[in-house]
Design a protein around this motif. Structure first.
Motif, short mmCIF file in Angstrom:
data_model
loop_
_atom_site.label_atom_id
_atom_site.label_comp_id
_atom_site.label_asym_id
_atom_site.label_seq_id
_atom_site.Cartn_x
_atom_site.Cartn_y
_atom_site.Cartn_z
N ARG A 153 -23.36 -9.94 38.56
CA ARG A 153 -23.51 -9.79 36.85
C ARG A 153 -23.82 -8.61 36.75
N ASP A 154 -22.36 -8.66 34.72
CA ASP A 154 -22.76 -7.39 35.01
C ASP A 154 -22.82 -6.80 33.31
N GLY A 155 -23.38 -5.96 31.90
CA GLY A 155 -23.33 -6.06 31.19
C GLY A 155 -21.37 -6.38 30.43
N MET A 156 -21.09 -5.35 30.93
CA MET A 156 -19.68 -5.40 30.61
C MET A 156 -18.91 -4.88 31.34
N ASN A 157 -19.02 -3.84 32.22
CA ASN A 157 -18.17 -2.94 32.99
C ASN A 157 -17.13 -2.27 32.28
N LEU A 158 -16.99 -1.07 32.75
CA LEU A 158 -16.21 -0.38 31.98
C LEU A 158 -15.18 0.10 33.33
N VAL A 159 -15.86 -0.06 34.37
CA VAL A 159 -14.19 -0.09 35.17
C VAL A 159 -12.70 -0.03 34.57
N GLN B 211 -12.53 1.75 48.46
CA GLN B 211 -13.43 1.31 47.91
C GLN B 211 -14.25 3.14 47.93
N ILE B 212 -14.35 3.31 46.35
CA ILE B 212 -15.10 4.45 45.83
C ILE B 212 -16.61 3.91 45.51
N ALA B 213 -17.94 3.93 46.33
CA ALA B 213 -18.84 3.39 45.60
C ALA B 213 -20.19 4.62 45.79
N PHE C 278 -26.12 -7.00 21.95
CA PHE C 278 -26.62 -6.89 22.84
C PHE C 278 -24.75 -6.61 23.86
N GLN C 279 -23.69 -6.97 24.90
CA GLN C 279 -22.94 -6.11 24.70
C GLN C 279 -21.83 -7.37 24.33
N THR C 280 -22.36 -8.83 24.31
CA THR C 280 -21.35 -10.72 24.34
C THR C 280 -23.20 -11.24 24.03
N ASN D 92 -18.85 7.49 49.81
CA ASN D 92 -19.88 7.09 48.72
C ASN D 92 -20.18 8.37 47.84
N ARG D 93 -18.77 9.06 47.31
CA ARG D 93 -19.02 10.16 46.49
C ARG D 93 -17.95 9.90 44.99
N SER D 94 -19.03 11.40 44.28
CA SER D 94 -18.68 10.93 43.01
C SER D 94 -17.24 11.81 42.10
N TYR D 95 -16.19 11.48 41.64
CA TYR D 95 -15.03 11.83 41.22
C TYR D 95 -15.37 12.48 40.51
N ARG D 96 -14.28 13.11 39.68
CA ARG D 96 -14.29 13.91 37.84
C ARG D 96 -13.35 12.12 37.49
N SER E 264 -25.57 -5.55 41.85
CA SER E 264 -25.04 -6.24 40.60
C SER E 264 -23.30 -6.22 41.10
N LYS E 265 -23.08 -5.23 41.34
CA LYS E 265 -21.83 -5.24 41.60
C LYS E 265 -20.50 -6.37 42.31
N GLY E 266 -21.56 -6.91 43.20
CA GLY E 266 -20.72 -7.94 44.01
C GLY E 266 -20.17 -7.15 44.92
N LYS F 240 -12.25 -1.64 31.86
CA LYS F 240 -11.22 -0.90 31.04
C LYS F 240 -10.78 0.44 30.74
N GLU F 241 -11.35 1.41 31.93
CA GLU F 241 -10.75 2.47 32.85
C GLU F 241 -9.59 2.24 33.13
N TYR F 242 -9.74 1.57 34.29
CA TYR F 242 -8.16 1.18 34.63
C TYR F 242 -6.99 0.48 34.58
N LEU G 115 -28.90 -3.30 24.29
CA LEU G 115 -29.01 -3.46 25.22
C LEU G 115 -27.83 -3.30 25.88
N HIS G 116 -27.74 -2.29 27.67
CA HIS G 116 -26.43 -1.94 28.04
C HIS G 116 -25.99 -3.16 29.42
N ILE G 117 -27.26 -4.04 30.03
CA ILE G 117 -27.16 -4.70 30.65
C ILE G 117 -26.86 -6.16 30.55
N ASP H 138 -17.16 1.44 41.99
CA ASP H 138 -18.84 0.66 41.61
C ASP H 138 -19.99 1.84 42.06
N ARG H 139 -20.86 1.83 41.62
CA ARG H 139 -22.10 2.62 41.82
C ARG H 139 -22.64 1.71 42.83
N LEU H 140 -23.24 2.75 43.83
CA LEU H 140 -23.65 1.05 44.79
C LEU H 140 -24.36 0.40 44.04
P1 ADQ Z 1 -23.04 0.25 34.97
O1 ADQ Z 1 -23.56 -0.22 35.71
O2 ADQ Z 1 -22.80 2.16 35.44
O3 ADQ Z 1 -23.12 0.95 33.51
P2 ADQ Z 1 -19.90 0.21 34.84
O4 ADQ Z 1 -20.13 0.06 32.97
O5 ADQ Z 1 -18.56 0.28 35.76
O6 ADQ Z 1 -21.44 0.01 35.14
O7 ADQ Z 1 -19.70 2.24 34.40
C1 ADQ Z 1 -19.68 2.76 35.22
C2 ADQ Z 1 -19.17 4.18 34.73
O8 ADQ Z 1 -19.14 5.11 36.22
C3 ADQ Z 1 -17.57 4.37 34.98
O9 ADQ Z 1 -17.19 4.66 33.57
C4 ADQ Z 1 -16.90 4.65 35.87
O10 ADQ Z 1 -16.08 5.33 35.59
C5 ADQ Z 1 -18.18 5.59 36.33
N1 ADQ Z 1 -17.98 5.82 38.09
C6 ADQ Z 1 -18.06 4.79 38.79
N2 ADQ Z 1 -17.78 5.04 40.12
C7 ADQ Z 1 -18.00 6.63 40.24
C8 ADQ Z 1 -17.48 7.72 41.14
N3 ADQ Z 1 -16.86 7.42 42.39
N4 ADQ Z 1 -17.20 9.09 40.40
C9 ADQ Z 1 -17.45 9.12 39.48
N5 ADQ Z 1 -17.43 8.64 38.55
C10 ADQ Z 1 -17.15 7.20 38.60
C11 ADQ Z 1 -23.69 -0.38 32.65
C12 ADQ Z 1 -23.99 -0.84 32.24
C13 ADQ Z 1 -22.40 -2.15 32.29
C14 ADQ Z 1 -22.31 -1.55 30.62
C15 ADQ Z 1 -22.33 -0.23 31.11
C16 ADQ Z 1 -21.93 0.47 29.87
O11 ADQ Z 1 -24.21 -2.16 33.80
O12 ADQ Z 1 -22.46 -3.33 32.40
O13 ADQ Z 1 -20.94 -1.52 31.07
O14 ADQ Z 1 -23.90 0.10 31.39
O15 ADQ Z 1 -22.35 -0.36 28.71
#
Ligand code: ADQ
Length: 469
Positions: free
Chosen positions: A366-372, A300-302, A189-191, A342-346, A272-274, A374-376, A158-160, A267-269
């Motif tokens: 609320r977020d299952g984990m949040n990969l951003v 803010q990239i969303a 689970f994540q946690t 509002n766009r995606s990036y590589r 849950s992302k606050g 860790k990427e940061y 479960l990712h959430i 963050d995806r728009l």
């Molecule tokens: P998400 O809710 O999508 O994932 P997150 O963990 O932050 O949230 O992952 C988002 C991913 O999308 C990141 O790798 C990020 O780099 C990428 N992304 C975001 N904006 C982007 C943009 N503009 N362009 C390109 N890439 C972008 C769900 C759960 C999380 C959990 C993950 C993995 O909601 O809690 O961490 O799954 O299990």
């Protein structure tokens, strides 16, 4: 060696033909690598809808991975994906009862699609295969496969978040949903917090128990339930940030930073992302620190997400208004405090932006984990790292204790953390970053994947405790 079959709603292995190298997420890369190792299959929805379901499998080889997809009917898409998955389970599991739809038709669509997935997947499963199912879209998949006679080991991740008991019971079919989980051999689970919430439900709602070996038992069946915190491919991220694209983006952003320190949010728009709370926190910061106003800029990239769902359209409208208001109040003729995209990036472009930012605001409600988060950390310059500001409600906060941890509901806490991050001396920034990087590097996506697969493959030991079948 047994093959691995990965099942997820959408299937997205690395495909250089689509978007080029560096554009694919770490999760997809890690799963694809596992599938290559185990010569496995990745199965899921094609993303396409057709007038009537046919169950026709589309098979492809992409970069050494076998990909099998199936098209869904428009009604399936509305009831299963937009409906039960994204209007019922997603809001509820993120504690948004106010946004949760309890329509019976959604639940029926959800069950129907899981059955259709199982029927389509069935002919691909060989006796020794292990099956790894991902996320809230597919909870009943093992139940459907078991009904069709599949006895292979099947795991679920479960990712959430798994929410508190009181929230789960608002679902009219909560018992059936949890019972379906007991058709898996392993659930991840994540946690620990999510794991405990799940156990809490099992103990108090369905009189389950824990065996001496630590298995959960209910509905006459047993399963292993464990926390497996997901990570990122930290080494790869630290490497792509050195590449040409990342450097170009970094240089461009740094040229702007001569005038203003950049704070980033990615963050995806999604509600849950606050995002609103974050912007209000930033507004508070601008209000409280007139001396710093000209020094700081929030990027803010969303990228838009699930924009057929009303709650997402509403959020987008509110964000447009909020950002307009803040920029209107605090912009100067030659500068604006918030840049909103509002766009995606590589991945490599994001890496460059992360590295050029003095701080990151990762403040989900609320977020299952949040990969951003860790990427940061993975993308920072070890000699001059930025500061991570992280919500206590992200699963990542359990591991990333050296971040500045905030309550995202408090504009004052966000404002204070920003002030602290931007004035933090180099020694403290390094000390915090080193501890964070050590964790992100150690508990990476490969460790997550390998731990899960090893736990799923592990032969169940005979258990004296176990009820007779
Ligand atoms: P998400 O809710 O999508 O994932 P997150 O963990 O932050 O949230 O992952 C988002 C991913 O999308 C990141 O790798 C990020 O780099 C990428 N992304 C975001 N904006 C982007 C943009 N503009 N362009 C390109 N890439 C972008 C769900 C759960 C999380 C959990 C993950 C993995 O909601 O809690 O961490 O799954 O299990």
């Amino acid at each position: 060696m047994s093959r691995l079959i990965v099942v997820s709603n959408r299937v997205n292995p690395p495909n250089p033909a689509e978007g080029g190298e560096g554009s694919v997420g770490g999760l997809a890369m890690a799963l694809a690598a596992a599938l290559r190792e185990y010569s496995g299959i990745w199965f899921g929805w094609s993303g396409k809808t057709i007038p009537e379901f046919t169950g026709q499998l589309n098979m492809q080889r992409i970069e050494g991975v076998t990909v099998a997809t199936v098209d869904l009917e428009e009604t399936d898409y509305q009831e299963y994906y937009n409906g039960y998955a994204n209007k019922t389970l997603w809001p509820l599991f993120h504690y948004r009862v106010d946004l949760t739809a309890y329509d019976r038709s959604f639940g029926e669509g959800y069950d129907r699609v899981n059955k259709r997935f199982a029927e389509t997947l069935l002919p691909l499963i060989e006796p020794d295969d292990i099956v790894w199912v991902h996320d809230y879209h597919l909870i009943p998949l093992a139940r459907e496969l078991r009904r069709m006679g599949v006895t292979n080991r099947i795991g679920f991740f479960l990712h959430i978040p798994w929410p508190a008991h009181q929230l789960v019971v608002t679902l009219p079919r909560h018992r059936a949903l949890v019972e379906a989980l007991f058709d898996y051999d392993l659930i991840g689970f994540q946690t620990e917090e999510s794991l405990q919430a799940f156990e809490g439900y099992v103990f108090s709602e369905v009189q389950g128990r824990k065996t001496e070996r630590g298995e959960l038992e209910a509905f006459g069946r047993g399963l292993k339930a464990q926390a497996f915190p997901i990570g990122v491919d930290a080494k790869d991220f630290a490497q792509i940030v050195q590449g040409e694209t990342a450097r170009k983006v970094y240089d461009r952003m740094m040229a702007h930073s001569v005038f203003r320190k950049m704070v980033v949010g990615v963050d995806r728009l999604d509600y849950s992302k606050g995002l609103e709370e974050r912007l209000i926190g930033f507004e508070r910061f601008l209000h409280d620190h007139p001396d710093l106003r000209r020094e700081v800029m929030l990027l803010q990239i969303a990228p838009l997400s699930r924009d057929e769902v009303e709650a997402y359209q509403d959020l987008r409208t509110r964000l447009d208004g909020l950002i307009g208001r803040i920029n209107g109040a605090y912009a100067e003729m030659d500068s604006t405090p918030i840049r909103y995209v509002n766009r995606s990036y590589r991945r490599d472009e994001l890496a460059g932006v992360y590295r050029a930012s003095k701080a990151a605001l990762v403040t989900p409600l609320r977020d299952g984990m949040n990969l951003v988060a860790k990427e940061y950390v993975a993308a920072q310059d070890p000699e001059d790292p930025g500061v991570l500001i992280l919500s206590r409600f992200a699963g990542a906060a359990r591991q990333m204790k050296e971040a500045l941890i905030v309550n995202p509901n408090s504009p004052e806490e966000i404002s204070d953390a920003l002030e602290r991050a931007l004035s933090m001396d180099l020694a403290e920034r390094k000390r915090r970053w080193e501890a964070l990087f050590d964790n992100v590097n150690r508990e990476d996506v490969t460790a997550w994947r390998d731990d899960f697969v090893a736990a799923l493959r592990a032969d169940p030991e005979p258990d004296a405790d176990k009820p007779e079948p």
